[in-house]
Write a protein that holds these residues in place. Sequence first.
Motif, PDB file in Angstrom:
ATOM      1  N   ARG A   1       5.882   0.723  19.441  1.00 27.12           N
ATOM      2  CA  ARG A   1       6.066   0.360  20.923  1.00 27.12           C
ATOM      3  C   ARG A   1       6.295   1.834  21.702  1.00 27.12           C
ATOM      4  NH1 ARG A   1      10.818   1.300  23.465  1.00 27.12           N
ATOM      5  NH2 ARG A   1      11.816  -0.357  22.129  1.00 27.12           N
ATOM      6  N   ALA A   2       7.092   2.447  21.418  1.00 26.05           N
ATOM      7  CA  ALA A   2       7.298   3.769  21.798  1.00 26.05           C
ATOM      8  C   ALA A   2       6.114   4.764  21.823  1.00 26.05           C
ATOM      9  CB  ALA A   2       8.627   4.828  21.558  1.00 26.05           C
ATOM     10  N   THR A   3       5.654   4.923  20.502  1.00 22.32           N
ATOM     11  CA  THR A   3       4.367   5.384  20.369  1.00 22.32           C
ATOM     12  C   THR A   3       3.260   5.233  21.042  1.00 22.32           C
ATOM     13  OG1 THR A   3       4.982   6.007  17.849  1.00 22.32           O
ATOM     14  CG2 THR A   3       2.646   6.409  18.456  1.00 22.32           C
ATOM     15  N   ALA A   4       2.890   3.875  21.266  1.00 21.84           N
ATOM     16  CA  ALA A   4       2.096   3.327  21.939  1.00 21.84           C
ATOM     17  C   ALA A   4       2.026   3.967  23.404  1.00 21.84           C
ATOM     18  CB  ALA A   4       1.854   1.816  22.049  1.00 21.84           C
ATOM     19  N   VAL A   5       3.063   3.676  24.059  1.00 22.05           N
ATOM     20  CA  VAL A   5       3.513   4.057  25.381  1.00 22.05           C
ATOM     21  C   VAL A   5       3.266   5.624  25.633  1.00 22.05           C
ATOM     22  CG1 VAL A   5       5.085   4.283  27.196  1.00 22.05           C
ATOM     23  CG2 VAL A   5       4.842   2.145  25.873  1.00 22.05           C
ATOM     24  N   ALA A   6       3.886   6.428  24.568  1.00 21.62           N
ATOM     25  CA  ALA A   6       3.576   7.750  24.841  1.00 21.62           C
ATOM     26  C   ALA A   6       2.218   8.355  24.500  1.00 21.62           C
ATOM     27  CB  ALA A   6       4.633   8.430  23.568  1.00 21.62           C
TER      28      ALA A   6
ATOM     29  N   VAL B   1      -1.894  11.208  12.673  1.00 15.43           N
ATOM     30  CA  VAL B   1      -1.248  10.143  11.881  1.00 15.43           C
ATOM     31  C   VAL B   1       0.221  10.279  12.262  1.00 15.43           C
ATOM     32  CG1 VAL B   1      -0.792   9.108   9.646  1.00 15.43           C
ATOM     33  CG2 VAL B   1      -3.403   9.604  10.312  1.00 15.43           C
ATOM     34  N   ILE B   2       0.896   9.365  12.598  1.00 11.47           N
ATOM     35  CA  ILE B   2       2.521   9.599  12.803  1.00 11.47           C
ATOM     36  C   ILE B   2       3.049   8.637  11.766  1.00 11.47           C
ATOM     37  CG2 ILE B   2       4.583   9.112  14.235  1.00 11.47           C
ATOM     38  CD1 ILE B   2       2.626   9.871  16.582  1.00 11.47           C
ATOM     39  N   PRO B   3       3.969   8.992  10.848  1.00 14.79           N
ATOM     40  CA  PRO B   3       4.684   8.165   9.738  1.00 14.79           C
ATOM     41  C   PRO B   3       5.496   7.163  10.373  1.00 14.79           C
ATOM     42  CG  PRO B   3       5.440  10.284   9.820  1.00 14.79           C
ATOM     43  CD  PRO B   3       4.390  10.467  10.855  1.00 14.79           C
ATOM     44  N   VAL B   4       5.911   6.356   9.513  1.00 13.20           N
ATOM     45  CA  VAL B   4       6.759   5.231   9.866  1.00 13.20           C
ATOM     46  C   VAL B   4       8.030   5.729  10.420  1.00 13.20           C
ATOM     47  CG1 VAL B   4       8.394   3.259   9.187  1.00 13.20           C
ATOM     48  CG2 VAL B   4       6.001   3.546   8.458  1.00 13.20           C
ATOM     49  N   GLY B   5       8.491   5.214  11.783  1.00 15.23           N
ATOM     50  CA  GLY B   5       9.635   5.927  12.179  1.00 15.23           C
ATOM     51  C   GLY B   5       9.458   7.187  12.965  1.00 15.23           C
ATOM     52  N   GLY B   6       8.513   7.898  12.804  1.00 15.89           N
ATOM     53  CA  GLY B   6       8.108   9.283  13.322  1.00 15.89           C
ATOM     54  C   GLY B   6       8.983  10.171  12.545  1.00 15.89           C
ATOM     55  N   SER B   7       9.404   9.526  11.032  1.00 12.71           N
ATOM     56  CA  SER B   7      10.426  10.595  10.269  1.00 12.71           C
ATOM     57  C   SER B   7       9.512  11.299   9.375  1.00 12.71           C
ATOM     58  CB  SER B   7      11.189   9.438   9.751  1.00 12.71           C
ATOM     59  OG  SER B   7      12.146   8.949  10.555  1.00 12.71           O
TER      60      SER B   7
ATOM     61  N   HIS C   1      -6.380  15.801  19.127  1.00 12.40           N
ATOM     62  CA  HIS C   1      -6.837  14.543  18.721  1.00 12.40           C
ATOM     63  C   HIS C   1      -6.858  13.737  19.895  1.00 12.40           C
ATOM     64  CE1 HIS C   1      -5.609  15.488  14.587  1.00 12.40           C
ATOM     65  NE2 HIS C   1      -4.752  16.192  15.101  1.00 12.40           N
ATOM     66  N   ASP C   2      -8.004  12.644  19.700  1.00 14.85           N
ATOM     67  CA  ASP C   2      -7.991  11.588  20.791  1.00 14.85           C
ATOM     68  C   ASP C   2      -7.411  10.183  20.621  1.00 14.85           C
ATOM     69  OD1 ASP C   2      -9.671  10.395  18.711  1.00 14.85           O
ATOM     70  OD2 ASP C   2     -11.278  10.908  19.741  1.00 14.85           O
ATOM     71  N   CYS C   3      -6.629   9.850  19.409  1.00  9.69           N
ATOM     72  CA  CYS C   3      -5.978   8.847  19.129  1.00  9.69           C
ATOM     73  C   CYS C   3      -4.877   8.903  18.306  1.00  9.69           C
ATOM     74  CB  CYS C   3      -6.840   7.586  18.739  1.00  9.69           C
ATOM     75  SG  CYS C   3      -7.773   8.061  17.224  1.00  9.69           S
ATOM     76  N   VAL C   4      -3.916   8.226  18.207  1.00  5.02           N
ATOM     77  CA  VAL C   4      -2.679   8.301  17.124  1.00  5.02           C
ATOM     78  C   VAL C   4      -2.624   7.025  16.338  1.00  5.02           C
ATOM     79  CG1 VAL C   4      -1.416   9.845  18.593  1.00  5.02           C
ATOM     80  CG2 VAL C   4      -1.061   7.448  18.851  1.00  5.02           C
ATOM     81  N   ILE C   5      -2.246   7.158  15.138  1.00  6.70           N
ATOM     82  CA  ILE C   5      -1.984   5.859  14.513  1.00  6.70           C
ATOM     83  C   ILE C   5      -0.610   5.831  13.846  1.00  6.70           C
ATOM     84  CG2 ILE C   5      -2.729   4.838  12.251  1.00  6.70           C
ATOM     85  CD1 ILE C   5      -5.195   6.586  12.018  1.00  6.70           C
ATOM     86  N   THR C   6       0.184   4.778  13.831  1.00  8.33           N
ATOM     87  CA  THR C   6       1.444   4.752  13.230  1.00  8.33           C
ATOM     88  C   THR C   6       1.641   3.099  12.778  1.00  8.33           C
ATOM     89  OG1 THR C   6       3.721   5.418  13.338  1.00  8.33           O
ATOM     90  CG2 THR C   6       3.089   4.012  15.218  1.00  8.33           C
ATOM     91  N   ALA C   7       2.690   2.919  12.079  1.00  4.51           N
ATOM     92  CA  ALA C   7       3.059   1.587  11.373  1.00  4.51           C
ATOM     93  C   ALA C   7       4.401   1.108  11.405  1.00  4.51           C
ATOM     94  CB  ALA C   7       2.343   1.843   9.855  1.00  4.51           C
ATOM     95  N   GLY C   8       4.638   0.082  11.339  1.00  3.18           N
ATOM     96  CA  GLY C   8       5.844  -0.526  11.432  1.00  3.18           C
ATOM     97  C   GLY C   8       5.984  -2.262  11.413  1.00  3.18           C
TER      98      GLY C   8
END
Length: 313
Positions: free
Chosen positions: A38-43, A115-121, A23-30
């Motif tokens: 914030r942690a997802t963006a940095v990672a 796609v990463i769900p809310v909270g990575g959960s 994958h070349d990008c990630v998506i999440t929500a909150g």
Amino acid sequence: MQMSGNKVRKLEFLMAEAVAGGHDCVITAGGIQSNHARATAVAARYLGLEPHLILRTSRQAVDSDPGLVGNLLVERMAGATLHMITKEEYGKVGSPALLEQLRQQLVSEGRKPYVIPVGGSNSLGVWGYVQAIDEIATQSQQFGGITDIAMACGSGGTTAGLALGSYLSPLKARVHAYGVCDTPDYFYDYIDGLLEGLGVAPGGPLLGGADARSLLRAVQARGAGYAISTEEELRTAQAVSAATGVVLDPVYSGKAVHALLREINESPDEWRGRTVLFVHTGGLLGMYDKLDQLDPLLQAHGPPVRRMQVKLP
């Protein structure tokens, strides 16, 4: 600080899958001050992936620049693309559908989003805290072991991993999840779903017939509402910080510690003789969104600021 908080353990597994899948990008929500976002963006940037964040805010603010307070500063410094929505849109459409809408948009632009769900959960993210139990069990032996584990519960993944890991390990600590948003019943049902996704069917033989309601105790600690801090909660956070040097964020750990201490004070016999590990889930940057409430509190209860009388040569 940019990668602090409980989400990092989940992201270790989720980001590994994103990289392995090309994958070349990630998506999440909150929320607007989401520690997970914030942690997802940095990672993502650590791994050369482009972060896209769906952030919910008020109807009055959704069409304006969100600013640089708290987590937003780190996200924007990391070059995350922010996709702003209202709380009402979030409530009507739901995070899974919103994430899918953005995924489809990015695919149409030639991208390959993860796609990463809310909270990575999700069930994969839960492994981060199943694994954490090994560290807790080893380190707790240094001071005679623990009987209870407590934490704030927002999206359920951290709680699910700690509860499952504790049950399957020799630790067998009692797990208390202080919910800062949804109801205890919601968390029990959601965690049962996470366990099923791991192949550990609630009520099945691996759990000896147990389900989430048997593995943990969910407690309503929402107070006035998600991310809405009462003066009493902030006073508890300030008192804990002054006594221990441990700063509690107002949205998660601050609410959870406030509820935990209230329970201990109201029912001391139920807690007497027990050794409780409180898992701090991070979120320090969220403090900056509460400055208007914290300023009068610290003025009233904190030590004075003094002008030092300097003796000049």
